[in-house]
Design a protein around this motif. Structure first.
Motif, PDB file in Angstrom:
ATOM      1  N   UNK A  33      -8.664 -15.937 -40.231  1.00  0.00           N
ATOM      2  CA  UNK A  33      -9.782 -15.108 -39.767  1.00  0.00           C
ATOM      3  C   UNK A  33      -9.305 -13.844 -39.045  1.00  0.00           C
ATOM      4  N   UNK A  34      -8.068 -13.836 -38.547  1.00  0.00           N
ATOM      5  CA  UNK A  34      -7.566 -12.641 -37.839  1.00  0.00           C
ATOM      6  C   UNK A  34      -7.094 -11.566 -38.809  1.00  0.00           C
ATOM      7  N   UNK A  35      -6.679 -12.018 -40.003  1.00  0.00           N
ATOM      8  CA  UNK A  35      -6.176 -11.082 -41.029  1.00  0.00           C
ATOM      9  C   UNK A  35      -6.683 -11.519 -42.408  1.00  0.00           C
ATOM     10  N   UNK A  36      -8.016 -11.442 -42.619  1.00  0.00           N
ATOM     11  CA  UNK A  36      -8.569 -12.014 -43.856  1.00  0.00           C
ATOM     12  C   UNK A  36      -8.020 -11.368 -45.123  1.00  0.00           C
ATOM     13  N   UNK A  37      -7.597 -10.133 -45.048  1.00  0.00           N
ATOM     14  CA  UNK A  37      -7.068  -9.500 -46.264  1.00  0.00           C
ATOM     15  C   UNK A  37      -5.569  -9.677 -46.390  1.00  0.00           C
ATOM     16  N   UNK A  38      -4.857  -9.512 -45.300  1.00  0.00           N
ATOM     17  CA  UNK A  38      -3.399  -9.680 -45.368  1.00  0.00           C
ATOM     18  C   UNK A  38      -3.047 -11.111 -45.766  1.00  0.00           C
ATOM     19  N   UNK A  39      -3.923 -12.066 -45.419  1.00  0.00           N
ATOM     20  CA  UNK A  39      -3.614 -13.466 -45.733  1.00  0.00           C
ATOM     21  C   UNK A  39      -4.143 -13.872 -47.104  1.00  0.00           C
ATOM     22  N   UNK A  40      -4.627 -12.893 -47.849  1.00  0.00           N
ATOM     23  CA  UNK A  40      -5.170 -13.163 -49.174  1.00  0.00           C
ATOM     24  C   UNK A  40      -4.114 -12.962 -50.250  1.00  0.00           C
ATOM     25  N   UNK A  41      -4.058 -13.843 -51.191  1.00  0.00           N
ATOM     26  CA  UNK A  41      -3.117 -13.665 -52.301  1.00  0.00           C
ATOM     27  C   UNK A  41      -3.588 -12.496 -53.171  1.00  0.00           C
ATOM     28  N   UNK A  42      -2.667 -11.607 -53.559  1.00  0.00           N
ATOM     29  CA  UNK A  42      -3.084 -10.414 -54.302  1.00  0.00           C
ATOM     30  C   UNK A  42      -3.650 -10.705 -55.694  1.00  0.00           C
ATOM     31  N   UNK A  43      -3.339 -11.899 -56.247  1.00  0.00           N
ATOM     32  CA  UNK A  43      -3.816 -12.187 -57.610  1.00  0.00           C
ATOM     33  C   UNK A  43      -4.920 -13.236 -57.634  1.00  0.00           C
ATOM     34  N   UNK A  44      -5.557 -13.453 -56.484  1.00  0.00           N
ATOM     35  CA  UNK A  44      -6.452 -14.609 -56.382  1.00  0.00           C
ATOM     36  C   UNK A  44      -7.580 -14.591 -57.429  1.00  0.00           C
ATOM     37  N   UNK A  45      -8.122 -13.404 -57.715  1.00  0.00           N
ATOM     38  CA  UNK A  45      -9.235 -13.361 -58.676  1.00  0.00           C
ATOM     39  C   UNK A  45      -8.756 -13.699 -60.087  1.00  0.00           C
ATOM     40  N   UNK A  46      -7.512 -13.389 -60.353  1.00  0.00           N
ATOM     41  CA  UNK A  46      -6.935 -13.724 -61.653  1.00  0.00           C
ATOM     42  C   UNK A  46      -6.583 -15.218 -61.726  1.00  0.00           C
TER      43      UNK A  46
END
Ligand code: GDP
Length: 294
Positions: A33-46
């Motif tokens: 929750x502190x870094x919702x984008x940085x902690x997101x995998x870059x290919x998650x939608x794929x």
């Protein structure tokens, strides 16, 4: 443990998750929750193209509650189901099975119309290392299941864990790699403790931490360290370092000649920040996301 994510590891991690997707109804994407984008995998939608997905913002106990609301609204507006939890105490974890079930309600209704009995919703937790996957699995299971520690590519026989009567969870989470190509993302993750200090320089991480906190939560620095409150130009690196030195002086981090020991100071800054002692802070905003800055 820090994983070196080589291309082969990524391919294997992706394949392992995709093999598990055949077994599940809902994917639970765990973010910090502190870094919702940085902690997101870059290919998650794929990786999860058509799977109903529940976004869970974990460690919300350490994040700014107002910002967590904004992030929930951001993900909801993108059509995702979303909940913010604290897996370490279990706060709001009970909403996960409820929301997971809601995601399959239509499919279940179609099955019921064909005379099939509804069954438990099957789910898989996916996320980057240290985001809290094992902690959440144990919390949902109500007992210790998953070993904490990350080994991409290491599989064990997987089992279903019953979460109440309505959900079943795979006991091994899907481990994904973070967006480490972007150095700023690396610093944000390092501030939260998701990337270990052997990879990035501790003084650099603390520098970025102070810069972000001084711009977003200036009161936190005066309350925690007694840093003087005044107008500062935070784009000027010297001013950021001056704050670090003030903290070092207040904490007695001195080396011979009365100079400030910045390395020791940086360690204190990061330890306090990760333990939430500077208050509840969120390091990224949805506005930055929309502007493509994070
Ligand atoms: P994994 O690598 O994704 O399985 O992450 P872990 O479950 O091992 O958690 C990483 C660290 O974060 C551990 O020290 C946990 O105690 C801590 N942690 C997990 N969830 C939370 C949470 O909601 N709040 C706080 N404060 N700490 C958490």
């Amino acid at each position: 443990m820090t994983i070196q994510w080589f291309p082969g590891h990524m391919t294997r991690a992706k394949r392992q998750i995709q093999a598990k997707l055949k077994l599940i109804d809902v994917a639970i994407e765990l973010l910090d929750a502190r870094v919702p984008l940085a902690s997101r995998n870059p290919m998650i939608d794929e990786i999860l193209p058509d799977k109903p997905r529940l976004i869970v913002l974990n460690k919300s106990d350490l994040a700014d509650p107002r910002m967590t609301e904004e992030w929930m609204a951001y993900f909801t507006a993108q059509g995702h189901s979303c909940v913010a939890v604290d897996s370490s105490t279990g706060t709001r974890v009970g909403e996960i099975p409820v929301k997971a079930k809601a995601l399959v309600a239509e499919k279940w209704a179609r099955m019921a119309a064909k005379g099939m009995n509804p069954r438990a919703v099957r789910a898989l937790i996916v996320g980057i290392p240290n985001v809290g996957k094992s902690t959440l699995i144990n919390r949902l299971a109500g007992r210790n299941i998953a070993a904490t520690g990350d080994r991409p590519g290491v599989t064990k026989g997987q089992q279903w864990i019953k979460v109440g009567t309505e959900m079943e969870l795979l006991d091994t989470p899907g481990i994904l790699w973070p967006k480490f190509e972007d150095q700023m993302v690396g610093y944000r993750l390092a501030m939260t403790g998701a990337i270990k200090e052997e990879i990035l320089n501790v003084e650099d991480i603390a520098f970025f931490a102070i810069k972000v906190i001084a711009s977003r939560y200036p009161d936190a620095l005066s309350e925690r360290f007694g840093v003087e409150e005044k107008e500062r130009d935070l784009d000027n690196a010297d001013e950021v370092v001056a704050i670090m030195e003030e903290i070092g002086r207040k904490r007695g981090c001195l080396v011979s000649g009365g100079r400030i020991d910045l390395e020791k100071t940086s360690g204190i800054i990061l330890r306090d920040m990760r333990a939430g002692k500077m208050g509840r802070v969120t390091l990224e905003t949805p506005e930055e996301a929309q502007a493509g800055e994070v």
